[in-house]
Design a protein around this motif. Structure first.
Motif, PDB file in Angstrom:
ATOM      1  N   UNK A  29       0.833  -1.207   0.000  1.00 35.99           N
ATOM      2  CA  UNK A  29       0.000   0.000   0.000  1.00 35.99           C
ATOM      3  C   UNK A  29       0.866   1.255   0.000  1.00 35.99           C
ATOM      4  N   UNK A  30       1.895   1.270   0.810  1.00 31.97           N
ATOM      5  CA  UNK A  30       2.794   2.440   0.871  1.00 31.97           C
ATOM      6  C   UNK A  30       3.498   2.660  -0.463  1.00 31.97           C
ATOM      7  N   UNK A  31       3.858   1.568  -1.132  1.00 28.41           N
ATOM      8  CA  UNK A  31       4.529   1.673  -2.432  1.00 28.41           C
ATOM      9  C   UNK A  31       3.600   2.305  -3.463  1.00 28.41           C
ATOM     10  N   UNK A  32       2.347   1.859  -3.503  1.00 25.49           N
ATOM     11  CA  UNK A  32       1.383   2.412  -4.455  1.00 25.49           C
ATOM     12  C   UNK A  32       1.064   3.867  -4.118  1.00 25.49           C
ATOM     13  N   UNK A  33       0.950   4.162  -2.835  1.00 25.34           N
ATOM     14  CA  UNK A  33       0.709   5.554  -2.439  1.00 25.34           C
ATOM     15  C   UNK A  33       1.836   6.463  -2.929  1.00 25.34           C
ATOM     16  N   UNK A  34       3.058   5.981  -2.812  1.00 28.80           N
ATOM     17  CA  UNK A  34       4.207   6.771  -3.262  1.00 28.80           C
ATOM     18  C   UNK A  34       4.150   7.018  -4.765  1.00 28.80           C
ATOM     19  N   UNK A  35       3.771   5.977  -5.520  1.00 28.52           N
ATOM     20  CA  UNK A  35       3.640   6.131  -6.970  1.00 28.52           C
ATOM     21  C   UNK A  35       2.537   7.135  -7.305  1.00 28.52           C
ATOM     22  N   UNK A  36       1.386   6.997  -6.651  1.00 27.83           N
ATOM     23  CA  UNK A  36       0.247   7.889  -6.917  1.00 27.83           C
ATOM     24  C   UNK A  36       0.583   9.330  -6.560  1.00 27.83           C
ATOM     25  N   UNK A  37       1.244   9.523  -5.430  1.00 26.20           N
ATOM     26  CA  UNK A  37       1.628  10.879  -5.023  1.00 26.20           C
ATOM     27  C   UNK A  37       2.637  11.470  -6.000  1.00 26.20           C
ATOM     28  N   UNK A  38       3.525  10.634  -6.536  1.00 27.88           N
ATOM     29  CA  UNK A  38       4.482  11.108  -7.538  1.00 27.88           C
ATOM     30  C   UNK A  38       3.790  11.535  -8.816  1.00 27.88           C
TER      31      UNK A  38
END
Length: 330
Positions: free
Chosen positions: A252-261
């Motif tokens: 989840x944290x990995x996807x959040x980082x991608x989405x925020x980027x």
């Protein structure tokens, strides 16, 4: 009945009257205003909301002149809100064409939207119907509240499912609810009928917005607009939110980082790869399937609201409108 043109056949004559009245309301003697209004009129959408007003009245006690005028007022208010929303969101496009503020500028867009809202006030005043006036004014307050709620939530992409539902209820579903309730009121419906039509419209609107959010993650070509707009705009919608809830913390944290980027337009982000990563993540965690289950829950509630009415072609058309909202591909 698989599309709006088929759905409105049972009210074809009355819909033609609506179209003439709406076109007349989009006229002005001011050359610049006239040019902008003509541009907006030429880019109008599927006209689902006026169809809903007319069908709701027809299902109750019949379409009247007040129904036609209510449909015009509500569609004009909806259109004005889109003009203003595009300025607030800095959205360059609307329905495949340049938004008004892109074609002209922010000042002109805001003023034209304001002009349209004053036309709405005039149309509602002419109706001399306090019930319809209350419905539309409450809807206008809800639309503004929903926009502010989303802007406030925009400080973080990661809202709860409850917050998501509240935003889409205020920003989208409340307008559908107002259309169906105002249509019923224009026909002199009973309080019970008006309440039933409001509930139908509310759940129809929830289905419509959830489907829009599902389509935003689509790989289908030519859905009528670019996909992944919400994530790029820093908005997390139901398919992504529920997938994050189901994933383990690391993923989840990995996807959040991608989405925020993506939302921040970070230079290190490969846009295509990032979008595919997010779509694959949602599919793995059944985010799309969950959204369809939610639409089905709202569909059942909408059908329950219609159950107080006898079966006829207008009820059939309203059921078809509900199914269209859920099954459409654009």
């Amino acid at each position: 009945m698989t599309n709006p043109n088929e759905i409105r056949k049972s009210i074809a004559s009355e819909f033609h009257q609506y179209e003439e009245a709406f076109a007349a309301s989009m006229q002005s003697d001011n050359p610049l205003l006239s040019k902008v209004l003509d541009y907006i009129y030429a880019k109008r959408g599927k006209q689902l909301r006026p169809i809903l007003v007319l069908l709701s009245a027809a299902l109750c006690r019949g379409i009247t002149d007040k129904t036609i005028q209510s449909a015009v007022a509500l569609e004009m208010m909806h259109t004005a809100s889109l003009v203003h929303d595009d300025v607030v969101d800095d959205s360059p496009m609307r329905r495949g064409s340049e938004a008004v503020h892109t074609q002209w500028n922010n000042k002109i867009a805001v003023l034209v939207g304001d002009y349209m809202l004053t036309r709405v006030m005039h149309l509602l005043t002419e109706l001399r119907n306090v019930s319809i006036l209350n419905i539309v004014s409450q809807m206008g307050a809800a639309l503004t509240s929903g926009e502010l709620l989303q802007l406030h939530s925009g400080e973080s992409m990661w809202i709860s499912e409850e917050q998501y539902n509240l935003v889409i209820e205020k920003k989208t579903a409340c307008l559908f609810a107002a259309c169906s309730e105002a249509g019923a009121a224009s026909a002199g419906a009973t309080a019970r009928q008006m309440s039933a039509m409001r509930n139908y419209g509310l759940h129809l609107g929830m289905c419509f917005q959830i489907k829009d959010d599902v389509l935003d993650f689509s790989d289908v070509e030519d859905i009528g607009k670019p996909t992944m707009n919400d994530v790029r705009d820093g908005k997390a919608t139901l398919p992504l939110l529920i997938s994050l809830k189901r994933a383990n913390q690391e993923e989840a944290n990995h996807i959040k980082e991608i989405a925020e980027g993506l939302a921040a337009k970070a230079p290190h982000i490969d846009v295509f790869s990032a979008e595919q990563d997010i779509k694959s993540f949602i599919l793995r965690h059944d985010g799309i399937r969950y959204a369809h289950q939610e639409m089905e829950n709202h569909r059942k509630k909408a059908l329950a609201a219609l159950s107080i009415f006898p079966n006829n072609k207008y009820k059939e058309a309203l059921v078809a409108l509900l199914d269209y909202a859920i099954n459409r591909m654009r």
